[in-house]
Write an enzyme that holds these catalytic residues in place. Structure first.
Site, PDB file in Angstrom:
ATOM      1  N   ASP A   7      72.754 -21.163  71.688  1.00  7.14           N
ATOM      2  CA  ASP A   7      71.196 -21.499  70.232  1.00  7.14           C
ATOM      3  C   ASP A   7      72.227 -23.122  70.341  1.00  7.14           C
ATOM      4  OD1 ASP A   7      69.451 -21.302  68.756  1.00  7.14           O
ATOM      5  OD2 ASP A   7      70.175 -21.057  66.962  1.00  7.14           O
ATOM      6  N   ASP A   9      71.217 -25.626  67.182  1.00  6.37           N
ATOM      7  CA  ASP A   9      71.182 -25.825  65.539  1.00  6.37           C
ATOM      8  C   ASP A   9      71.995 -24.981  65.077  1.00  6.37           C
ATOM      9  OD1 ASP A   9      69.973 -28.283  66.169  1.00  6.37           O
ATOM     10  OD2 ASP A   9      67.846 -27.425  65.076  1.00  6.37           O
TER      11      ASP A   9
END
Length: 272
Positions: A7, A9
């Protein structure tokens, strides 16, 4: 070869509080939208997958009327304009260096690259923002080795598994040969629903979330000469000697994934 999918953020860098939040607030100010999110406000908004979706959440009928947004087309156009500006502000913050990479990111990406692993990012953020964070976190040479799946490439965002299913399909990798690094409950649910083993590196906004189904939950990936990884959940008893290494990930891949039965390793590899 196995695949390592991140991922963005909260995983590659601590972007939410120091990047996205001020970028949203600057954008609202630029467009005379009478909204400013506090850290506490954003801790709730961050549970909504996607920046445009978070922006849309502020538009009550009263606020839409106040802003002169009289129908859905006007609202959609406004959100696209806001989001474009927000991405510009956010990229500027990334490039200013205010959001350093999280511990262990550059190290483990280097290890995976040296071992010939496939590298990818799967994120609900806009692709230009993801590429900016990725390059800042691991450098141009390593960033060039990544496939990036981001933004609106799928209609349903996390916790739906769509972006991970797309990544697996495009990469030509089976769930049995891929492992994900996430930081949130939504991201974990998306990965698990795609049949993927998942390491969670909690962030400030997510530490108290439910991470049932994760293969390992740690405070960060850790660095030998820096921040050490604190093990928060370790259902397989995998060895984590202060850092999560490529060997750690290989050990986790030996255990059945979320869609498999049983809890024993799937190979003859000895798991501590």
């Amino acid at each position: 070869m196995p695949a390592l999918i991140f991922d963005c953020d909260g995983v590659l860098a601590d972007t939410e509080q120091y990047g996205h939040l001020p970028a949203f607030n600057q954008t609202f100010a630029d467009f005379d939208v009478p909204v400013q999110w506090s850290v506490e406000d954003y801790a709730v908004k961050v549970r909504i997958g996607g920046g445009k979706e978070r922006m849309r959440s502020i538009l009550t009928p009263a606020l839409a009327l106040q802003l002169g947004l009289k129908d859905d087309d006007a609202i959609d156009a406004a959100i696209l304009s806001w989001h474009k500006r927000k991405t510009e502000v956010y990229k500027g913050l990334v490039e200013s260096g205010v959001m350093p990479a999280r511990p262990g990111i550059a190290r483990i990406v280097g290890e995976a690259s040296d071992a010939g692993w496939t590298l990818a990012v799967a994120s609900t953020s806009a692709e230009p923002a993801v590429r900016a964070v990725l390059t800042h976190a691991v450098g141009e040479s390593l960033a060039a080795q990544f496939s990036v799946f981001a933004g609106d490439v799928v209609p349903a965002k996390k916790p739906a598994p769509d972006i991970y299913l797309l990544a697996l399909s495009d990469l030509g990798v089976s769930p049995e040969d891929a492992i994900v690094v996430e930081d949130s409950g939504n991201g974990l649910r998306a990965a698990v629903a795609a049949g993927l083993r998942t390491v969670v590196t909690v962030s400030g906004f997510t530490r108290e979330e439910d991470f049932t189904g994760a293969s390992l939950v740690v405070s960060s990936l850790g660095d030998p000469d820096g921040e050490q990884a604190e093990v928060l959940e370790n259902p397989h008893g995998t060895d984590v000697p202060g850092v999560v290494t490529l060997t750690t990930l290989q050990d986790l891949l030996a255990y059945p994934g979320p869609g498999d039965a049983g809890s024993a390793p799937t190979t003859d590899t000895e798991i501590p």
